[in-house]
Design an enzyme around this catalytic site. Structure first.
Site, short mmCIF file in Angstrom:
data_model
loop_
_atom_site.label_atom_id
_atom_site.label_comp_id
_atom_site.label_asym_id
_atom_site.label_seq_id
_atom_site.Cartn_x
_atom_site.Cartn_y
_atom_site.Cartn_z
N LEU A 143 0.84 -1.20 0.00
CA LEU A 143 0.00 0.00 0.00
C LEU A 143 0.87 1.25 0.00
CD1 LEU A 143 -2.84 -0.88 2.56
CD2 LEU A 143 -2.84 -1.17 0.09
N CYS A 171 -5.11 -0.03 -9.58
CA CYS A 171 -4.42 -0.11 -8.28
C CYS A 171 -4.36 1.20 -7.49
CB CYS A 171 -3.02 -0.64 -8.47
SG CYS A 171 -3.01 -2.36 -8.98
N ARG A 198 -9.43 -0.07 -16.58
CA ARG A 198 -9.96 0.17 -15.23
C ARG A 198 -9.49 1.54 -14.72
NH1 ARG A 198 -8.43 -5.48 -12.39
NH2 ARG A 198 -6.62 -5.27 -13.75
P1 NAD Z 1 -8.33 -9.54 -11.96
O1 NAD Z 1 -9.70 -9.11 -11.69
O2 NAD Z 1 -7.72 -9.34 -13.31
O3 NAD Z 1 -8.19 -11.10 -11.64
C1 NAD Z 1 -8.70 -11.73 -10.51
C2 NAD Z 1 -9.28 -13.09 -10.90
O4 NAD Z 1 -9.63 -13.81 -9.73
C3 NAD Z 1 -10.56 -13.00 -11.75
O5 NAD Z 1 -10.35 -13.66 -12.98
C4 NAD Z 1 -11.62 -13.70 -10.88
O6 NAD Z 1 -12.54 -14.45 -11.65
C5 NAD Z 1 -10.76 -14.61 -10.02
N1 NAD Z 1 -11.42 -15.04 -8.78
C6 NAD Z 1 -12.08 -14.27 -7.88
N2 NAD Z 1 -12.49 -15.02 -6.85
C7 NAD Z 1 -12.09 -16.29 -7.09
C8 NAD Z 1 -12.22 -17.51 -6.39
N3 NAD Z 1 -12.82 -17.56 -5.19
N4 NAD Z 1 -11.72 -18.64 -6.94
C9 NAD Z 1 -11.09 -18.58 -8.15
N5 NAD Z 1 -10.93 -17.44 -8.85
C10 NAD Z 1 -11.41 -16.31 -8.34
O7 NAD Z 1 -7.42 -8.84 -10.85
P2 NAD Z 1 -5.86 -8.49 -10.96
O8 NAD Z 1 -5.67 -7.20 -11.67
O9 NAD Z 1 -5.12 -9.70 -11.41
O10 NAD Z 1 -5.52 -8.21 -9.44
C11 NAD Z 1 -5.47 -9.25 -8.49
C12 NAD Z 1 -4.87 -8.70 -7.20
O11 NAD Z 1 -3.54 -8.26 -7.42
C13 NAD Z 1 -5.61 -7.48 -6.63
O12 NAD Z 1 -5.58 -7.57 -5.22
C14 NAD Z 1 -4.78 -6.31 -7.10
O13 NAD Z 1 -4.88 -5.21 -6.24
C15 NAD Z 1 -3.38 -6.89 -7.05
N6 NAD Z 1 -2.42 -6.26 -7.98
C16 NAD Z 1 -2.78 -5.91 -9.27
C17 NAD Z 1 -1.85 -5.37 -10.14
C18 NAD Z 1 -2.23 -4.99 -11.55
O14 NAD Z 1 -1.42 -4.35 -12.21
N7 NAD Z 1 -3.38 -5.34 -12.05
C19 NAD Z 1 -0.54 -5.18 -9.71
C20 NAD Z 1 -0.19 -5.55 -8.42
C21 NAD Z 1 -1.14 -6.09 -7.56
C1 UDX Z 2 1.03 0.44 -10.55
C2 UDX Z 2 2.42 0.36 -9.91
O1 UDX Z 2 3.36 1.08 -10.73
C3 UDX Z 2 2.85 -1.08 -9.77
O2 UDX Z 2 4.10 -1.16 -9.10
C4 UDX Z 2 1.79 -1.84 -8.98
O3 UDX Z 2 2.14 -3.21 -8.86
C5 UDX Z 2 0.43 -1.71 -9.64
O4 UDX Z 2 0.10 -0.31 -9.79
P1 UDX Z 2 0.07 0.24 -13.04
O5 UDX Z 2 -1.14 0.86 -12.46
O6 UDX Z 2 -0.05 -1.00 -13.83
O7 UDX Z 2 1.14 -0.08 -11.87
O8 UDX Z 2 0.82 1.31 -13.98
P2 UDX Z 2 1.72 2.61 -13.67
O9 UDX Z 2 2.83 2.61 -14.63
O10 UDX Z 2 2.07 2.73 -12.26
O11 UDX Z 2 0.74 3.80 -14.08
C6 UDX Z 2 -0.40 4.15 -13.32
C7 UDX Z 2 -1.01 5.42 -13.86
O12 UDX Z 2 -0.18 6.54 -13.60
C8 UDX Z 2 -1.23 5.40 -15.37
O13 UDX Z 2 -2.46 5.99 -15.68
C9 UDX Z 2 -0.08 6.22 -15.89
O14 UDX Z 2 -0.33 6.80 -17.13
C10 UDX Z 2 0.06 7.26 -14.80
N1 UDX Z 2 1.40 7.87 -14.72
C11 UDX Z 2 2.49 7.11 -14.45
C12 UDX Z 2 1.54 9.25 -14.88
O15 UDX Z 2 0.56 9.96 -15.10
N2 UDX Z 2 2.79 9.81 -14.78
C13 UDX Z 2 3.91 9.07 -14.52
O16 UDX Z 2 5.00 9.64 -14.44
C14 UDX Z 2 3.74 7.66 -14.35
#
Ligand code: NAD
Ligand code: UDX
Length: 462
Positions: free
Chosen positions: A217, A272, A342
C-alpha cells in the site's frame, strides 16, 4: 524448508496469469471460476494484452504451466498456493467507497481450508489491508482437517501493466513477509527458493508479515503521490509560463529524487493506485489516525481535480461550449501497452464531454468496442440508449479525428507521436485544437502546421 514441487494460483487475472507464467520448471496450475477467462488463457487469444506475454505463455503452456477451472484439484495437489484474486473497493456497506472488498479472498481461503488434505503454504499475492493474513489464518485454522498445517506468507506484486513481463523477469525486488517463527521463516525460505530460480538472492527481501502487507500500500501511495505532486505543479506552470517537463527534469536530476514517475498527465488511472490509497485512507481512519487519512486522501483528490481541470480546459478553450461539437478521444486504456481500462482517465473525460452534450469519437489500438461500452455504461448501470447518438468508436485515428473540433490525447500510445498530423489537420475545421493530456506531441511541429496546441503544464505566458 519444504521444496515446492507444485504450485496452484487462484485467480487467472492481470497478476495471476503473467506472474505464474514466468516461473520456470516447477509445475504451476492457474485456476479461476471464470470459464471464459480460462478458455482464453488456453487459446491463441489470451484474455489480456501485455507485450511479451504471448511468447512466455506459449512456451510454457502444457509443459509446466496449466490453466483450469478445477480449483479443488489444483489446491489438493499443490505444496504452495498463491491467492491472486481481485480485491476491489467496496461498493456498499461498512467502508463503502474506501475499504477493500475481501469477499473473493475469503472465499478462496475457505475453499483451501475445505479442500486441502495436506499441509500447504498459502501466499497472499492480492493487495490487501495490513493484517489480512491474520484473518486468513483464523479461517484456515478453523476449517482445516486434522494434521493439515497452513503457513501464511505475504508476497505482494509490484509489476506494472504494459511492462509486466519485463518487471517479472527482472524485478527491482521480490518482497516476502512471514511470521518470525521457525515455521514462518522456513515457509518464507521455501518461497524464496522458488524465486531464486531467476531472481538474484540480494533482490529477495524477507520481512515481517505486517510490514510486507503495508509496504505494498505504501509503495503505490507514494508512487501516486509523485504524480499528484507533479500534476499540482502543472497547474502552477499553466498560470505562470513555467513548463512542467522542464521543472520535472530539473527536480528529477536530484539523485535523492530520481527522474522516473514525474510525468505530468491528465491524471493517473489503473486498477491499483486509487483503490490502494483509499484502502490506506480507510485503514488510517480505522486506526483513529484522521490526519494520516486526510494526507493520503489528498493524493486522490488532486487526481480528480486534474481530470476535471483538463476537461474544463477543453470546454473553455472551445469558446465555452462543446454542445453538438465533435471531440476525438485518442486512447482509452489507462496507459500505453495495455488493453486495461480500469479507472482510465478517458472514462472520466468522456463522461464530462457527454454531460456537456458533445459528440465523442474514440480510438484506441487495443481496447475493444464492447469494453468501451461497458465503461461508458458503468457495466450496465447507466442506460446506453440516450448516449448512443453521441458516441462513435473508430477503427483508425484518421476516422476519429475527421471533422473534430478538438483532438484530445488521453493515452500516451507511441503511434500518436508519428501520425500524419498534416493530413489530420487538413480534415479538421478551423481553428483546429489539439489537447495533449500526456505531453507526447511535438508542440512546435504541430503549431507550424497550424494546430492550436494546448498541453498540460504549459501556459500561454511568455
Ligand atoms: P483480476 O480481476 O484481473 O483477476 C482476478 C481473478 O480472480 C478473476 O479472474 C476472478 O474471476 C478470479 N477469482 C475471484 N475469486 C475467485 C475464487 N474464489 N476462486 C477462483 N478465482 C477467483 O485482478 P488483478 O488485476 O489480477 O488483481 C489481483 C490482485 O492483485 C488485486 O488484489 C490487485 O490489487 C493486485 N495487484 C494488481 C496489479 C495490476 O497491475 N493489475 C498489480 C499488483 C497487484
Ligand atoms: C502500478 C504500480 O506502478 C505497480 O508497481 C503496482 O504493482 C500496480 O500499480 P500500473 O497501475 O499498472 O502499476 O501502472 P503505472 O505505470 O504505475 O501507471 C499508473 C497510472 O499513472 C497510469 O495511468 C499512468 O499513465 C500514470 N502515470 C504514471 C503518470 O501519469 N505519470 C507518470 O509519471 C507515471
Amino acid at each position: 524448508p519444504v521444496e515446492v514441487k507444485k504450485i496452484c494460483c487462484i485467480g487467472a487475472g492481470y497478476v495471476g496469469g503473467p506472474t505464474c507464467a514466468v516461473i520456470p520448471h516447477i509445475q504451476v496450475t492457474i485456476v479461476d471460476l471464470n470459464q471464459q477467462r480460462i478458455d482464453a488463457w488456453n487459446s491463441d487469444t489470451l484474455p489480456i494484452y501485455e507485450p511479451g506475454l504471448d511468447e512466455v505463455v506459449k512456451a510454457a503452456r502444457g509443459k509446466n504451466l496449466f490453466f483450469s477451472t478445477d480449483v479443488d484439484k489444483a489446491i489438493e495437489e499443490a505444496d504452495l498456493i498463491f491467492v491472486s484474486v481481485n480485491t476491489p473497493t467496496k461498493k456498499s456497506g461498512i467502508g463503502a467507497g474506501f475499504a477493500a472488498d475481501l469477499k473473493f479472498l475469503q472465499l478462496a481461503t475457505r475453499r483451501i481450508a475445505e479442500v486441502a488434505k495436506s499441509s500447504k503454504i498459502v501466499v497472499e499475492k492480492s493487495t490487501v489491508p495490513c493484517r489480512t493474513a491474520d484473518a486468513m489464518r483464523t479461517i484456515l485454522e478453523a476449517n482445516s482437517k486434522p494434521g493439515c498445517h497452513f503457513d501464511i506468507l505475504s508476497n505482494p506484486e509490484f509489476l506494472a501493466e504494459g511492462t509486466a513481463i519485463e518487471d517479472l523477469f527482472g524485478p527491482d525486488r521480490v518482497l516476502i513477509g512471514s511470521l518470525q517463527t521457525e515455521q514462518g521463516l522456513s515457509a518464507c525460505q521455501s518461497l524464496a527458493n522458488v524465486y531464486a530460480n531467476w531472481v538474484p538472492r540480494e533482490r529477495i527481501l524477507t520481512v515481517g508479515l505486517w510490514s510486507s502487507e503495508l509496504s505494498k500500500l505504501a509503495a503505490n501511495a507514494m508512487l501516486a503521490q509523485r504524480i499528484s505532486s507533479v500534476n499540482a505543479l502543472s497547474a502552477i506552470c499553466e498560470a505562470t509560463g513555467a513548463n512542467i517537463d522542464e521543472v520535472a527534469y530539473a527536480v528529477g536530476k536530484d539523485t535523492r529524487m530520481g527522474s522516473k514517475f514525474l510525468k505530468a498527465s491528465v491524471g493517473f488511472g489503473g486498477s491499483c493506485f486509487q483503490k490502494d490509497i483509499l484502502n490506506l485512507v480507510y485503514l488510517s481512519e480505522s486506526l483513529h489516525l484522521p490526519e494520516v487519512a486526510k494526507y493520503w486522501r489528498a493524493v486522490v483528490e488532486m487526481n480528480e481535480y486534474q481530470k476535471s481541470r483538463f476537461a474544463n480546459k477543453v470546454v473553455n478553450t472551445l469558446f465555452n461550449t462543446i454542445t453538438g461539437k465533435k471531440i476525438a478521444i485518442l486512447g482509452w486504456a489507462f496507459k500505453k501497452d495495455t488493453g486495461d481500462t480500469r479507472e482510465s482517465p478517458s472514462i472520466t473525460l468522456a463522461n464530462h464531454f457527454l454531460t456537456e452534450k458533445a459528440r465523442i469519437d474514440i480510438y484506441d489500438p487495443q481496447v475493444t468496442e464492447s469494453q468501451i461500452w461497458l465503461d461508458l455504461t458503468d457495466y450496465g448501470d447507466i442506460p446506453a440508449e440516450p448516449i448512443k447518438p453521441h458516441v462513435k468508436i473508430s477503427e483508425t485515428v484518421e476516422e476519429a479525428c475527421k471533422n473534430a473540433e478538438a483532438i484530445v490525447i488521453c493515452t500516451e500510445w507511441d503511434e500518436f507521436k508519428t501520425l500524419d498530423w498534416q493530413k489530420i489537420y487538413d480534415n479538421c475545421p478551423r481553428p483546429a485544437f489539439v489537447f495533449d493530456g500526456r505531453l507526447i506531441l511535438d508542440r512546435k511541429a504541430l503549431t507550424d502546421i497550424g494546430f492550436k496546441v494546448i498541453s498540460i503544464g504549459t501556459g500561454d505566458r511568455i
